[in-house]
Design a protein around this motif. Structure first.
Motif, PDB file in Angstrom:
ATOM      1  N   LEU A  26       0.861  -1.189   0.000  1.00  0.00           N
ATOM      2  CA  LEU A  26       0.000   0.000   0.000  1.00  0.00           C
ATOM      3  C   LEU A  26       0.892   1.231   0.000  1.00  0.00           C
ATOM      4  O   LEU A  26       1.941   1.236   0.643  1.00  0.00           O
ATOM      5  CB  LEU A  26      -0.890   0.039   1.251  1.00  0.00           C
ATOM      6  CG  LEU A  26      -2.048  -0.928   1.342  1.00  0.00           C
ATOM      7  CD1 LEU A  26      -2.739  -0.790   2.693  1.00  0.00           C
ATOM      8  CD2 LEU A  26      -3.044  -0.702   0.224  1.00  0.00           C
ATOM      9  N   SER A  27       0.447   2.262  -0.699  1.00  0.00           N
ATOM     10  CA  SER A  27       1.237   3.499  -0.768  1.00  0.00           C
ATOM     11  C   SER A  27       0.344   4.712  -0.549  1.00  0.00           C
ATOM     12  O   SER A  27      -0.052   5.379  -1.501  1.00  0.00           O
ATOM     13  CB  SER A  27       1.918   3.612  -2.134  1.00  0.00           C
ATOM     14  OG  SER A  27       2.780   2.528  -2.341  1.00  0.00           O
ATOM     15  N   TYR A  38      -5.378   7.545   2.077  1.00  0.00           N
ATOM     16  CA  TYR A  38      -5.485   6.464   1.105  1.00  0.00           C
ATOM     17  C   TYR A  38      -6.443   6.838  -0.008  1.00  0.00           C
ATOM     18  O   TYR A  38      -7.474   7.457   0.228  1.00  0.00           O
ATOM     19  CB  TYR A  38      -5.974   5.186   1.787  1.00  0.00           C
ATOM     20  CG  TYR A  38      -4.970   4.618   2.754  1.00  0.00           C
ATOM     21  CD1 TYR A  38      -3.996   3.722   2.324  1.00  0.00           C
ATOM     22  CD2 TYR A  38      -4.978   4.977   4.089  1.00  0.00           C
ATOM     23  CE1 TYR A  38      -3.066   3.200   3.209  1.00  0.00           C
ATOM     24  CE2 TYR A  38      -4.054   4.464   4.984  1.00  0.00           C
ATOM     25  CZ  TYR A  38      -3.104   3.576   4.531  1.00  0.00           C
ATOM     26  OH  TYR A  38      -2.193   3.067   5.415  1.00  0.00           O
ATOM     27  N   SER A  39      -6.128   6.407  -1.210  1.00  0.00           N
ATOM     28  CA  SER A  39      -7.002   6.659  -2.356  1.00  0.00           C
ATOM     29  C   SER A  39      -8.232   5.753  -2.244  1.00  0.00           C
ATOM     30  O   SER A  39      -8.209   4.745  -1.524  1.00  0.00           O
ATOM     31  CB  SER A  39      -6.262   6.371  -3.665  1.00  0.00           C
ATOM     32  OG  SER A  39      -6.210   4.983  -3.907  1.00  0.00           O
ATOM     33  N   PRO A  40      -9.285   6.065  -2.974  1.00  0.00           N
ATOM     34  CA  PRO A  40     -10.470   5.198  -2.975  1.00  0.00           C
ATOM     35  C   PRO A  40     -10.161   3.777  -3.457  1.00  0.00           C
ATOM     36  O   PRO A  40     -10.863   2.830  -3.102  1.00  0.00           O
ATOM     37  CB  PRO A  40     -11.430   5.904  -3.935  1.00  0.00           C
ATOM     38  CG  PRO A  40     -10.991   7.335  -3.937  1.00  0.00           C
ATOM     39  CD  PRO A  40      -9.501   7.292  -3.730  1.00  0.00           C
ATOM     40  N   LEU A  41      -9.095   3.607  -4.232  1.00  0.00           N
ATOM     41  CA  LEU A  41      -8.722   2.277  -4.726  1.00  0.00           C
ATOM     42  C   LEU A  41      -8.060   1.408  -3.662  1.00  0.00           C
ATOM     43  O   LEU A  41      -7.895   0.210  -3.855  1.00  0.00           O
ATOM     44  CB  LEU A  41      -7.782   2.416  -5.926  1.00  0.00           C
ATOM     45  CG  LEU A  41      -8.349   3.153  -7.136  1.00  0.00           C
ATOM     46  CD1 LEU A  41      -7.278   3.310  -8.200  1.00  0.00           C
ATOM     47  CD2 LEU A  41      -9.563   2.439  -7.685  1.00  0.00           C
ATOM     48  N   ALA A  42      -7.672   2.004  -2.550  1.00  0.00           N
ATOM     49  CA  ALA A  42      -6.984   1.253  -1.495  1.00  0.00           C
ATOM     50  C   ALA A  42      -7.848   0.134  -0.942  1.00  0.00           C
ATOM     51  O   ALA A  42      -7.339  -0.917  -0.569  1.00  0.00           O
ATOM     52  CB  ALA A  42      -6.550   2.191  -0.375  1.00  0.00           C
ATOM     53  N   GLU A  43      -9.142   0.354  -0.915  1.00  0.00           N
ATOM     54  CA  GLU A  43     -10.045  -0.690  -0.411  1.00  0.00           C
ATOM     55  C   GLU A  43      -9.946  -1.949  -1.281  1.00  0.00           C
ATOM     56  O   GLU A  43      -9.840  -3.058  -0.769  1.00  0.00           O
ATOM     57  CB  GLU A  43     -11.476  -0.154  -0.399  1.00  0.00           C
ATOM     58  CG  GLU A  43     -12.444  -1.039   0.349  1.00  0.00           C
ATOM     59  CD  GLU A  43     -13.823  -0.406   0.483  1.00  0.00           C
ATOM     60  OE1 GLU A  43     -14.767  -1.175   0.747  1.00  0.00           O
ATOM     61  OE2 GLU A  43     -13.974   0.823   0.344  1.00  0.00           O
TER      62      GLU A  43
END
Length: 123
Positions: A26-27, A38-43
């Motif tokens: 994760l970045s 965190y970006s919405p794509l982190a999920e």
């Protein structure tokens, strides 16, 4: 999204999310105050990481192909195939070992039962 919200949405502990970050899985963006964003794509990333951990892969193995899988889907990531093959070999070896242990235990149980007097069997 903050780390607590990501943890809540995914059911993964904050400690695990920090570990995933340490492992390069994760970045998040770091703000001056040290907060992670965190970006919405982190999920989706976390759910994908969990899928591969559930297959028994290590975070190091996952790091080798995670970006490809997230960008292209698994079918287009040739990096995954050797890791899957290696994992299958490991599982086959573990199954062989467990079958040997099982057979040994069954033999020992049978041997003990054969040694007992007739009236004392299966106690």
């Amino acid at each position: 999204m903050k780390i607590g919200e990501l943890a809540s949405r995914t059911g993964i502990s904050i400690r695990s999310l920090r570990y995933y970050e340490q492992q390069g899985l994760l970045s998040p963006v770091r703000h001056e105050n040290g907060y992670r964003d965190y970006s919405p794509l982190a999920e989706e990333q976390v759910r994908t990481i969990q899928l591969y951990l559930g297959l028994g892969l290590s975070t190091e193995q996952i790091a080798g192909f995670l970006n490809c899988v997230l960008m292209n889907k698994e079918a287009f990531c040739k990096e995954v195939l050797p890791i899957y093959r290696q994992k299958l070999e490991e599982i086959d070896s573990q199954i062989k070992l467990l079958n040997n242990i099982k057979s040994n235990l069954e033999d020992r149980i049978q041997s003990i039962l054969e040694e007992q007097p007739i009236g004392e069997k299966e106690k």
